[in-house]
Design an enzyme around this catalytic site. Structure first.
Site, PDB file in Angstrom:
ATOM      1  CB  SER A   6       3.642   0.625   5.882  1.00  0.00           C
ATOM      2  OG  SER A   6       2.454   0.559   6.603  1.00  0.00           O
ATOM      3  CG  ASP A  49       0.007  -4.312   2.640  1.00  0.00           C
ATOM      4  OD1 ASP A  49       0.695  -3.745   1.762  1.00  0.00           O
ATOM      5  OD2 ASP A  49      -0.736  -3.708   3.423  1.00  0.00           O
ATOM      6  CG  HIS A 109      -0.338   0.024   2.527  1.00  0.00           C
ATOM      7  ND1 HIS A 109      -0.141  -1.106   3.280  1.00  0.00           N
ATOM      8  CD2 HIS A 109       0.145   1.044   3.251  1.00  0.00           C
ATOM      9  CE1 HIS A 109       0.430  -0.774   4.421  1.00  0.00           C
ATOM     10  NE2 HIS A 109       0.623   0.526   4.428  1.00  0.00           N
TER      11      HIS A 109
END
Length: 241
Positions: free
Chosen positions: A192, A120, A90
């Site tokens: 992330s 992800d 993402h």
């Protein structure tokens, strides 16, 4: 995790009770903080100090800025070879360009980015050589194992935090087909794609989200390795839609 309103990275890092979902249906992400100073670990793993004073854990982490449809997304990552890095899907999935910088402030020119179909995760190729690439662990960590997270929360200075693996579960965000792991090592938006390291400095996972209870969720190394071994696991980023 992205640092921009509506970014899924922020959502992933600030989900409802179960990290971007974790036990309950996640609610809308809270506003992105403008000033956060996450705790810094008292010690890092693999304290192999280089002549410039940085240990291996610090040299591993990369800072990412992805220009996408909504503006700028920030995230973290790490090299797996001299010209390939891993991050969260993402962070780059709608990007038109990806900027990468190293622990010592050097910018790295990127060429292409690809996202995983069922996790992800993403890989970014670079023209310039990347710094040290950590080894991937042979197995996932067990519940109770100590882990260290190294990344760039909020796209700012590098932070190192430690904690323990607390559980395994299905992904509350439904971004990963395989089960994910949780840790109490704190992270913030921008984390992330950060590598999760064991006490030997080996990568045991990749951070992708955080829950409202401050649980950090990461994709285990077994999933990452299976994706890297499958030539069809990654596809080009779609860009702005």
């Amino acid at each position: 995790m992205r640092v921009r309103p509506g970014a899924r990275c922020s959502a992933a890092l600030a989900l409802a009770a179960v990290l971007a979902g974790c036990g309950v249906v996640p609610g809308p992400p809270p506003p992105v903080p403008t000033s956060v100073v996450p705790p810094v670990a008292s010690a890092t793993t693999a304290a192999d100090v280089s002549p410039d004073g940085f240990d291996t854990a610090h040299r591993i982490a990369l800072r990412l800025r992805a220009v996408d449809c909504d503006g700028l997304a920030t995230g973290s990552g790490f090299a797996i070879d001299a010209h390939t890095l891993v991050t969260a899907r993402h962070v780059v999935d709608e990007s038109s360009s990806v900027q990468v910088s190293t622990y010592d402030g050097h910018d790295v020119v990127t060429t292409t980015a690809e996202i995983a179909r069922d996790a992800d995760l993403a890989i970014v190729r670079t023209r310039d050589a990347l710094p040290v690439a950590p080894e991937l662990a042979d197995a996932d960590p067990a519940v109770g194992d100590r882990v260290t997270v190294v990344g760039y929360p909020l796209g700012k200075e590098l932070r190192v935090t430690t904690g323990h693996v607390t559980r395994a579960r299905d992904d509350p965000l439904h971004e990963n087909a395989a089960p994910v792991l949780a840790t109490d090592a704190p992270v913030e938006p921008g984390s992330s794609g950060s590598p999760v390291l064991d006490d030997d400095g080996h990568v045991v996972g990749v951070v992708y989200a955080k829950g409202q209870d401050d649980t950090t969720f990461f994709v285990p190394v077994s999933t990452l390795q299976s994706m890297l071994d499958d030539e069809d696991a990654f596809v080009p980023t779609p860009g702005c839609s």
